[in-house]
Design a protein around this motif. Structure first.
Motif, mmCIF file in Angstrom:
data_model
loop_
_atom_site.group_PDB
_atom_site.id
_atom_site.type_symbol
_atom_site.label_atom_id
_atom_site.label_comp_id
_atom_site.label_asym_id
_atom_site.label_seq_id
_atom_site.Cartn_x
_atom_site.Cartn_y
_atom_site.Cartn_z
ATOM 1 N N GLN A 163 112.617 48.733 -78.846
ATOM 2 C CA GLN A 163 112.132 49.807 -77.983
ATOM 3 C C GLN A 163 111.461 50.903 -78.804
ATOM 4 O O GLN A 163 111.975 51.292 -79.850
ATOM 5 N N PRO A 164 110.281 51.421 -78.366
ATOM 6 C CA PRO A 164 109.684 52.568 -79.062
ATOM 7 C C PRO A 164 110.441 53.842 -78.714
ATOM 8 O O PRO A 164 111.272 53.847 -77.800
ATOM 9 N N GLY A 165 110.154 54.922 -79.436
ATOM 10 C CA GLY A 165 110.861 56.161 -79.148
ATOM 11 C C GLY A 165 110.197 57.369 -79.763
ATOM 12 O O GLY A 165 109.177 57.276 -80.457
ATOM 13 N N LEU A 166 110.803 58.516 -79.492
ATOM 14 C CA LEU A 166 110.332 59.800 -80.004
ATOM 15 C C LEU A 166 111.513 60.512 -80.645
ATOM 16 O O LEU A 166 112.587 60.604 -80.055
ATOM 17 N N LEU A 167 111.291 61.009 -81.871
ATOM 18 C CA LEU A 167 112.322 61.754 -82.580
ATOM 19 C C LEU A 167 111.950 63.228 -82.621
ATOM 20 O O LEU A 167 110.826 63.582 -82.967
ATOM 21 N N LEU A 168 112.891 64.074 -82.261
ATOM 22 C CA LEU A 168 112.692 65.517 -82.387
ATOM 23 C C LEU A 168 112.840 65.916 -83.851
ATOM 24 O O LEU A 168 113.741 65.444 -84.543
ATOM 25 N N CYS A 169 111.957 66.795 -84.315
ATOM 26 C CA CYS A 169 112.031 67.238 -85.710
ATOM 27 C C CYS A 169 111.315 68.573 -85.848
ATOM 28 O O CYS A 169 110.617 69.028 -84.932
ATOM 29 N N LEU A 170 111.516 69.207 -86.992
ATOM 30 C CA LEU A 170 110.793 70.435 -87.313
ATOM 31 C C LEU A 170 109.396 70.073 -87.804
ATOM 32 O O LEU A 170 109.182 68.969 -88.324
ATOM 33 N N PRO A 171 108.421 70.973 -87.676
ATOM 34 C CA PRO A 171 107.048 70.645 -88.101
ATOM 35 C C PRO A 171 106.942 70.190 -89.551
ATOM 36 O O PRO A 171 106.128 69.328 -89.869
ATOM 37 N N THR A 172 107.772 70.742 -90.435
ATOM 38 C CA THR A 172 107.689 70.364 -91.843
ATOM 39 C C THR A 172 108.073 68.900 -92.059
ATOM 40 O O THR A 172 107.637 68.280 -93.025
ATOM 41 N N THR A 173 108.882 68.344 -91.168
ATOM 42 C CA THR A 173 109.304 66.961 -91.302
ATOM 43 C C THR A 173 108.145 66.003 -91.097
ATOM 44 O O THR A 173 108.129 64.898 -91.625
ATOM 45 N N LEU A 174 107.127 66.419 -90.326
ATOM 46 C CA LEU A 174 105.976 65.560 -90.081
ATOM 47 C C LEU A 174 105.176 65.332 -91.355
ATOM 48 O O LEU A 174 104.675 64.242 -91.609
ATOM 49 N N SER A 175 105.040 66.370 -92.167
ATOM 50 C CA SER A 175 104.243 66.253 -93.389
ATOM 51 C C SER A 175 105.060 65.719 -94.564
ATOM 52 O O SER A 175 104.544 65.002 -95.421
ATOM 53 N N THR A 176 106.341 66.070 -94.612
ATOM 54 C CA THR A 176 107.200 65.593 -95.707
ATOM 55 C C THR A 176 108.495 65.035 -95.125
ATOM 56 O O THR A 176 109.538 65.691 -95.176
ATOM 57 N N PRO A 177 108.439 63.826 -94.535
ATOM 58 C CA PRO A 177 109.651 63.260 -93.926
ATOM 59 C C PRO A 177 110.706 62.950 -94.959
ATOM 60 O O PRO A 177 110.389 62.591 -96.099
ATOM 61 N N PRO A 178 111.990 63.097 -94.599
ATOM 62 C CA PRO A 178 113.063 62.746 -95.534
ATOM 63 C C PRO A 178 113.029 61.261 -95.852
ATOM 64 O O PRO A 178 112.354 60.475 -95.209
ATOM 65 N N GLY A 179 113.805 60.872 -96.841
ATOM 66 C CA GLY A 179 113.859 59.471 -97.224
ATOM 67 C C GLY A 179 112.871 59.168 -98.330
ATOM 68 O O GLY A 179 112.236 60.052 -98.906
ATOM 69 N N ASN A 180 112.715 57.882 -98.640
ATOM 70 C CA ASN A 180 111.799 57.521 -99.715
ATOM 71 C C ASN A 180 110.358 57.529 -99.220
ATOM 72 O O ASN A 180 110.076 57.921 -98.095
ATOM 73 N N ASN A 181 109.440 57.085 -100.063
ATOM 74 C CA ASN A 181 108.024 57.155 -99.721
ATOM 75 C C ASN A 181 107.582 56.081 -98.731
ATOM 76 O O ASN A 181 106.435 56.072 -98.290
ATOM 77 N N SER A 182 108.454 55.149 -98.390
ATOM 78 C CA SER A 182 108.093 54.089 -97.453
ATOM 79 C C SER A 182 107.829 54.678 -96.076
ATOM 80 O O SER A 182 108.500 55.622 -95.639
ATOM 81 N N SER A 183 106.825 54.130 -95.391
ATOM 82 C CA SER A 183 106.514 54.586 -94.042
ATOM 83 C C SER A 183 107.414 53.940 -93.009
ATOM 84 O O SER A 183 107.341 54.261 -91.821
ATOM 85 N N THR A 184 108.267 53.016 -93.446
ATOM 86 C CA THR A 184 109.147 52.286 -92.533
ATOM 87 C C THR A 184 110.589 52.740 -92.721
ATOM 88 O O THR A 184 111.039 52.970 -93.839
ATOM 89 N N ILE A 185 111.295 52.873 -91.618
ATOM 90 C CA ILE A 185 112.706 53.243 -91.653
ATOM 91 C C ILE A 185 113.515 52.185 -90.916
ATOM 92 O O ILE A 185 113.022 51.532 -90.000
ATOM 93 N N SER A 186 114.755 51.998 -91.348
ATOM 94 C CA SER A 186 115.679 51.123 -90.629
ATOM 95 C C SER A 186 116.370 51.978 -89.575
ATOM 96 O O SER A 186 117.078 52.933 -89.900
#
Length: 318
Positions: A163-186
């Motif tokens: 299922q697709p979804g939407l995650l709530l986050c602060l604007p800074t998270t869009l430019s520098t998301p937590p986690g490693n540099n991979s664009s994919t998350i588990s």
């Protein structure tokens, strides 16, 4: 022969019966006057409560979805209704091109064999800190970028595989998301009670900077969850938010980025009330954003790791 006169006894009796309705009303009024007003109000409220329960059961069995009224907020002796307009997530997902991902037969079979995971079992296996949303784990190098969505703080996150979804986050998270540099998350979904995690698949991040979230359009439960998180989290982006709110309230103006950075470098702990945070969002001084996520596959190797290590310890709760 003279005929007998008709029997008029019953008719005459009904006509001569006195009207007792006024007398009953007088007695009821007198008895009511003897009952304390507090008991009357309590009885009236109980009747209303029973009536409300009956209506709820009728709605439940008729298949009609129950809509809770917006909570009331008392302001200066008056009652003001809290505005709450549900967000049209389906339109946002469609416009962003986020769609349902169909698992292959082999992936679906693997998913059905994968048990849910308790928080302690998850951290013992993969590492990281329990009950953290962005899990940066290090025990198994191949699997170190997890997102664990709780329904209270992330009501628009996926709840089933693909299922697709939407995650709530602060604007800074869009430019520098937590986690490693991979664009994919588990992606992991947390049960409503918060005790178990379910692996949903591999997801790609899709920033949606053009979609703005109004604070009052979030449910009261979601707002409370975020207010608590933003008032206690030690994440740098959250500390910067608290610093902005504090300086803005103290100086009656918008603080510059340099002022916020200087305050953060000083190492001073910023403690502000949750109501100050919610007020900043309600006024539009701070903003929430959406991060779209699209399922791109189901990692059978990760699922096998979960199955091998956890099946003896936890039942499948699907």
């Amino acid at each position: 022969m003279d005929s007998e006169p008709p029997n008029t006894t019953r008719t005459n009796a009904s006509q001569s019966r006195p009207n007792l309705a006024p007398l009953r009303e007088s007695v009821q009024t007198t008895e009511r006057a003897r009952i304390p007003s507090g008991i009357l109000r309590s009885t009236h409220r109980s009747a209303q409560s029973r009536h409300g329960e009956t209506n709820y059961l009728e709605r439940r069995h008729s298949g009609v979805q129950r809509t809770d009224p917006a909570p009331s907020i008392r302001v200066s002796g008056t009652i003001r209704r809290s505005t709450y307009t549900p967000i049209d997530t389906q339109t946002i997902l469609r416009d962003a091109g986020l769609t349902l991902f169909e698992l292959t037969r082999a992936e679906a079979d693997c998913a059905s064999e994968t048990p849910n995971i308790g928080w302690s079992a998850f951290t013992n296996l993969f590492g990281g800190r329990a009950r953290t949303e962005w899990m940066d784990c290090g025990k198994i190098p191949e699997y170190n970028n997890f997102f664990c969505a709780t329904m209270r703080a992330q009501p628009f996150a996926p709840t089933f595989r693909g299922q697709p979804g939407l995650l709530l986050c602060l604007p800074t998270t869009l430019s520098t998301p937590p986690g490693n540099n991979s664009s994919t998350i588990s992606m992991l979904s947390c049960s409503l009670g918060g005790g178990y995690l379910k692996y949903l698949g591999e997801y790609a991040r899709r920033p949606l900077p053009e979609v703005h979230v109004k604070w009052n359009d979030l449910s009261p439960t979601c707002r409370r969850a975020w207010a608590h998180r933003l008032s206690t989290s030690s994440v740098l982006a959250v500390r910067a938010l608290r610093t902005r709110v504090k300086l803005r309230n103290e100086r009656n103006r918008e603080p510059s980025a340099a002022e916020v950075e200087q305050h953060l470098l000083g190492g001073r702990r910023v403690e502000i009330l949750q109501r100050d945070i919610t007020a900043a969002f309600r006024k539009g001084e701070e903003k929430m954003m959406f991060l779209g996520i699209q399922c791109t596959g189901y990692d059978s190797k990760l699922a096998t790791v979960i199955q091998t290590n956890l099946r003896p310890h936890v039942d499948n709760l699907d």
